[in-house]
Scaffold this active site. Structure first.
Site, PDB file in Angstrom:
ATOM      1  N   GLY A  60       0.835  -1.206   0.000  1.00 52.71           N
ATOM      2  CA  GLY A  60       0.000   0.000   0.000  1.00 52.71           C
ATOM      3  C   GLY A  60       0.859   1.242   0.000  1.00 52.71           C
ATOM      4  O   GLY A  60       1.767   1.409  -0.807  1.00 52.71           O
ATOM      5  N   GLY A  61       0.562   2.141   0.960  1.00 54.52           N
ATOM      6  CA  GLY A  61       1.290   3.407   1.041  1.00 54.52           C
ATOM      7  C   GLY A  61       2.779   3.211   1.235  1.00 54.52           C
ATOM      8  O   GLY A  61       3.574   4.068   0.845  1.00 54.52           O
ATOM      9  N   GLY A 114      20.429   9.570 -33.730  1.00 57.90           N
ATOM     10  CA  GLY A 114      19.914  10.226 -32.532  1.00 57.90           C
ATOM     11  C   GLY A 114      20.652   9.772 -31.292  1.00 57.90           C
ATOM     12  O   GLY A 114      20.871  10.551 -30.352  1.00 57.90           O
ATOM     13  N   ALA A 115      21.054   8.513 -31.305  1.00 64.04           N
ATOM     14  CA  ALA A 115      21.742   7.992 -30.123  1.00 64.04           C
ATOM     15  C   ALA A 115      23.091   8.691 -29.934  1.00 64.04           C
ATOM     16  O   ALA A 115      23.525   8.920 -28.807  1.00 64.04           O
ATOM     17  CB  ALA A 115      21.917   6.486 -30.244  1.00 64.04           C
TER      18      ALA A 115
HETATM   19  C1  HXC Z   1      -2.921  -2.764  10.629  1.00 61.03           C
HETATM   20  C2  HXC Z   1      -1.756  -4.613   9.965  1.00 61.03           C
HETATM   21  C3  HXC Z   1      -1.645  -4.105   8.664  1.00 61.03           C
HETATM   22  C4  HXC Z   1      -2.235  -2.831   8.390  1.00 61.03           C
HETATM   23  C5  HXC Z   1      -0.655  -6.007   8.728  1.00 61.03           C
HETATM   24  N1  HXC Z   1      -1.141  -5.796   9.961  1.00 61.03           N
HETATM   25  N2  HXC Z   1      -0.969  -5.000   7.908  1.00 61.03           N
HETATM   26  N3  HXC Z   1      -2.379  -3.929  10.933  1.00 61.03           N
HETATM   27  N4  HXC Z   1      -2.864  -2.199   9.398  1.00 61.03           N
HETATM   28  N5  HXC Z   1      -2.151  -2.257   7.188  1.00 61.03           N
HETATM   29  C6  HXC Z   1      -1.028  -6.663  11.136  1.00 61.03           C
HETATM   30  C7  HXC Z   1      -1.839  -7.933  11.003  1.00 61.03           C
HETATM   31  O1  HXC Z   1      -3.170  -7.698  11.422  1.00 61.03           O
HETATM   32  C8  HXC Z   1      -1.109  -8.849  11.960  1.00 61.03           C
HETATM   33  O2  HXC Z   1      -1.502  -8.536  13.280  1.00 61.03           O
HETATM   34  C9  HXC Z   1       0.340  -8.419  11.807  1.00 61.03           C
HETATM   35  O3  HXC Z   1       0.292  -7.113  11.240  1.00 61.03           O
HETATM   36  C10 HXC Z   1       1.098  -9.317  10.879  1.00 61.03           C
HETATM   37  O4  HXC Z   1       0.377  -9.438   9.668  1.00 61.03           O
HETATM   38  P1  HXC Z   1       0.137 -10.839   8.946  1.00 61.03           P
HETATM   39  O5  HXC Z   1      -0.915 -10.639   7.921  1.00 61.03           O
HETATM   40  O6  HXC Z   1      -0.083 -11.903   9.982  1.00 61.03           O
HETATM   41  O7  HXC Z   1       1.574 -11.067   8.297  1.00 61.03           O
HETATM   42  P2  HXC Z   1       1.934 -11.676   6.885  1.00 61.03           P
HETATM   43  O8  HXC Z   1       1.180 -12.947   6.665  1.00 61.03           O
HETATM   44  O9  HXC Z   1       3.411 -11.722   6.858  1.00 61.03           O
HETATM   45  O10 HXC Z   1       1.393 -10.640   5.791  1.00 61.03           O
HETATM   46  C11 HXC Z   1       1.942  -9.341   5.737  1.00 61.03           C
HETATM   47  C12 HXC Z   1       1.112  -8.476   4.763  1.00 61.03           C
HETATM   48  C13 HXC Z   1      -0.377  -8.558   5.154  1.00 61.03           C
HETATM   49  C14 HXC Z   1       1.313  -8.954   3.329  1.00 61.03           C
HETATM   50  C15 HXC Z   1       1.676  -7.063   4.876  1.00 61.03           C
HETATM   51  O11 HXC Z   1      -0.508  -8.296   6.549  1.00 61.03           O
HETATM   52  C16 HXC Z   1      -1.194  -7.577   4.401  1.00 61.03           C
HETATM   53  O12 HXC Z   1      -1.578  -7.827   3.244  1.00 61.03           O
HETATM   54  N6  HXC Z   1      -1.528  -6.453   5.037  1.00 61.03           N
HETATM   55  C17 HXC Z   1      -2.312  -5.425   4.410  1.00 61.03           C
HETATM   56  C18 HXC Z   1      -1.525  -4.774   3.317  1.00 61.03           C
HETATM   57  C19 HXC Z   1      -2.274  -3.683   2.633  1.00 61.03           C
HETATM   58  O13 HXC Z   1      -3.156  -3.905   1.817  1.00 61.03           O
HETATM   59  N7  HXC Z   1      -1.994  -2.466   3.042  1.00 61.03           N
HETATM   60  C20 HXC Z   1      -2.559  -1.328   2.396  1.00 61.03           C
HETATM   61  C21 HXC Z   1      -3.151  -0.442   3.412  1.00 61.03           C
HETATM   62  S1  HXC Z   1      -3.843   0.882   2.500  1.00 61.03           S
HETATM   63  P3  HXC Z   1      -1.566  -9.650  14.445  1.00 61.03           P
HETATM   64  O14 HXC Z   1      -2.184  -8.923  15.578  1.00 61.03           O
HETATM   65  O15 HXC Z   1      -2.376 -10.759  13.905  1.00 61.03           O
HETATM   66  O16 HXC Z   1      -0.126 -10.022  14.669  1.00 61.03           O
HETATM   67  C22 HXC Z   1      -2.608   1.966   2.281  1.00 61.03           C
HETATM   68  C23 HXC Z   1      -3.094   3.171   1.574  1.00 61.03           C
HETATM   69  C24 HXC Z   1      -2.061   4.175   1.322  1.00 61.03           C
HETATM   70  O17 HXC Z   1      -1.496   1.801   2.662  1.00 61.03           O
HETATM   71  C25 HXC Z   1      -2.013   4.489  -0.139  1.00 61.03           C
HETATM   72  C26 HXC Z   1      -1.093   5.628  -0.382  1.00 61.03           C
HETATM   73  C27 HXC Z   1      -0.805   5.816  -1.838  1.00 61.03           C
END
Ligand code: HXC
Length: 518
Positions: A173-174, A408-409
């Site tokens: 994401g971000g 050109g290159a």
């Molecule tokens: C809050 C989060 C989190 C998030 C992960 N966690 N991402 N908590 N906000 N964005 C937490 C999980 O709940 C979990 O908590 C712990 O971190 C570990 O995550 P897991 O999923 O168990 O780990 P893993 O299997 O290694 O996967 C990692 C991951 C996955 C691929 C990063 O967590 C994931 O897909 N997260 C979301 C990614 C995403 O889509 N982010 C975009 C957000 S929007 P616990 O308590 O269970 O340990 C964004 C917008 C900005 O960023 C755009 C700007 C241009």
């Protein structure tokens, strides 16, 4: 200070609580994934004992949103501070995946914001060690605003201090846009990946199954997308390489790059250089062999090595002084310029220009890659970036034409007309509007069509063209290059040429900003 006072006890209690937070359980979680903890990464990056952490005890903000759970940790999932790398001041932040997945909440963002502002004020590089799930979902808009602050800081600091991102886990994401905006991205193979939307979203939206590695692993970003500039096998090697990388760079845009003590091991005159470029113009060679015989022994640090391999970029040293090197690579696609190699070269040149790093170009390029694919994808727009980057660069610029410099290159690769300060050519150089085959086909189309033996006629015309047109002596006599040189003396020529350019100063007319093609 009374060490039995309440406040002193609170001070010790907090310290102990912080140590407890970073207990072995958290470390184990990281180690089991083949990753280091945020503190271990910091320890590897900085000179021993030099790192000073700030904001270690801040706690997450309460946003009043009742969804999910915000872990009440110290530090809010990111370590920030400053220290020395090779004795020079560097700022850094390291995200801790074991705290809410290194996700970015309001306080986490504020810490990064603070350290970014400090780095800019102090004129020192900033390194982001990224291991994050992106915007913290529980903190909603506050997280998004946090990213906006961070992005904005990177943009304000761009071209003023070097900004480097090191991806050491997920960057989702971000979390991907901060690296994308910084100057350099390092990644660790197999344990780091970057994507705007992860495999789960891809499955939901497109019903495609894809692994994190295939979607955005280090290999993909180093070879295909070009997002990652450098990748290494493990975190330790990644950080060791980063420490070395920093030795080439100045701390900011008003400093010159550091000068290292030159060991005197490189021959100033090297006859081996006469034999690297094959006599047959269709034969390939590795331009790195040329580079390595000319610059200080062992000083080449190649950047974006796996991406757009028909152009080679990297830092090196001449008598201890940093230079940025751009070279066409005859070994890959004959060294042709395509969309990817043009943008790779342009970005490298702009970084060097921003940070006072003189540019050295080695040229052996048959032209731009022809064809529908490249034209439709915008080789005109992207090729223009390379042209633009060279022409706007005010640092010393030297070109050595090794062999082909067509069309050109020729113009693009830092020609004299584009502002090249010194343009040298080896006797093997072929400089002309186009290669012999194309030129003969256009100018002698009728004669070839009517000839009894068109193959022999073409061969003869190509030979004559090479001899009479595509040689470096015409350009030399007309002043379009400064000198045809013996390959053996290239290093010594370059050393004195760069010395002559040491105080180069160019006055650029004031404007809000330029409008380079994007
Ligand atoms: C809050 C989060 C989190 C998030 C992960 N966690 N991402 N908590 N906000 N964005 C937490 C999980 O709940 C979990 O908590 C712990 O971190 C570990 O995550 P897991 O999923 O168990 O780990 P893993 O299997 O290694 O996967 C990692 C991951 C996955 C691929 C990063 O967590 C994931 O897909 N997260 C979301 C990614 C995403 O889509 N982010 C975009 C957000 S929007 P616990 O308590 O269970 O340990 C964004 C917008 C900005 O960023 C755009 C700007 C241009």
């Amino acid at each position: 200070m009374d060490i039995n006072s309440k406040n002193f006890k609170s001070y010790l209690d907090r310290d102990n609580a912080l140590k407890k937070q970073y207990n072995t359980e958290r470390a184990k979680k990281q180690h089991n994934k083949g990753k280091l903890t945020a503190y271990e990464r910091i320890a590897l990056l900085f000179d021993e004992g030099s790192f000073e952490e700030i904001d270690a005890f801040v706690t997450p903000a309460d946003n009043g949103i009742e969804f999910g759970k915000v872990e009440k940790s110290f530090g809010d999932g990111v370590i920030v501070g400053h220290g020395k790398v090779g004795g020079r001041l560097v700022f850094a932040y390291a995200q801790d995946f074991t705290i809410m997945g290194g996700s970015l909440g309001q306080v986490h963002a504020r810490k990064i914001d603070k350290i970014q502002q400090m780095a800019l004020k102090m004129g020192a590089p900033i390194i982001g060690l990224i291991d994050s799930g992106g915007a913290r979902i529980q903190e909603g808009i506050a997280s998004l605003n946090g990213y906006a602050l961070i992005f904005s800081n990177i943009i304000q600091s761009s071209g003023i201090i070097p900004q480097i991102s090191v991806i050491m886990g997920p960057a989702a994401g971000g979390a991907v846009y901060s690296p994308a905006l910084t100057d350099w991205v390092f990644m660790t193979s197999h344990t780091s990946y970057m994507f705007v939307t992860g495999p789960n979203v891809v499955k939901e939206v497109l019903n495609e199954d894809v692994s994190s590695e295939d979607l955005g692993g280090a290999e993909i970003h180093a070879r295909k997308s070009g997002v990652a500039n450098m990748i290494y096998d493990d975190e330790e090697n990644t950080i060791i390489a980063l420490r070395k990388f920093l030795t080439y760079l100045p701390s900011n845009n008003v400093e010159n790059p550091p000068v290292t003590v030159y060991d005197g091991l490189t021959a100033d005159i090297n006859e081996k250089l006469r034999d690297i470029v094959p006599d047959d113009p269709n034969k390939a060679y590795d331009v790195r062999d040329v580079i390595n015989l000319i610059i200080d022994k062992g000083s080449f640090f190649e950047t974006s090595e796996l991406y757009a391999q028909s152009i080679v970029t990297g830092f090196g040293r001449l008598k201890g002084k940093t230079i940025g090197i751009i070279a066409n690579q005859p070994k890959v696609l004959a060294g042709v310029l395509d969309i990817d190699s043009s943008t790779k070269g342009a970005r490298f040149i702009r970084f060097c220009d921003a940070f006072n790093i003189p540019l050295l170009t080695f040229e052996d390029v048959p032209g731009f890659l022809p064809g529908m694919d490249q034209e439709h994808q915008g080789i005109i727009r992207h090729g223009a970036k390379l042209l633009y980057a060279y022409a706007e660069a005010t640092v010393p610029r030297i070109t050595v034409i090794l062999r082909k410099a067509y069309g050109g290159a020729y113009i693009v690769m830092n020609s004299k007309g584009l502002g090249g300060d010194f343009n040298f050519a080896w006797p093997s150089a072929e400089i002309a509007v186009m290669g012999p085959d194309g030129a003969v086909a256009i100018l002698y189309r009728r004669e070839l069509a009517e000839a009894k033996d068109p193959v022999s006629l073409k061969k003869e015309l190509v030979r004559t063209y090479r001899e009479k047109v595509a040689n470096p002596f015409i350009a030399d006599e007309k002043g379009y290059i400064d000198e045809v040189i013996d390959p053996a003396v290239t290093r010594s020529k370059l050393i004195s040429a760069f010395e002559a350019l040491n105080n180069k100063w160019v006055k650029v007319p004031s404007r809000k900003h330029d409008n380079m093609p994007l």
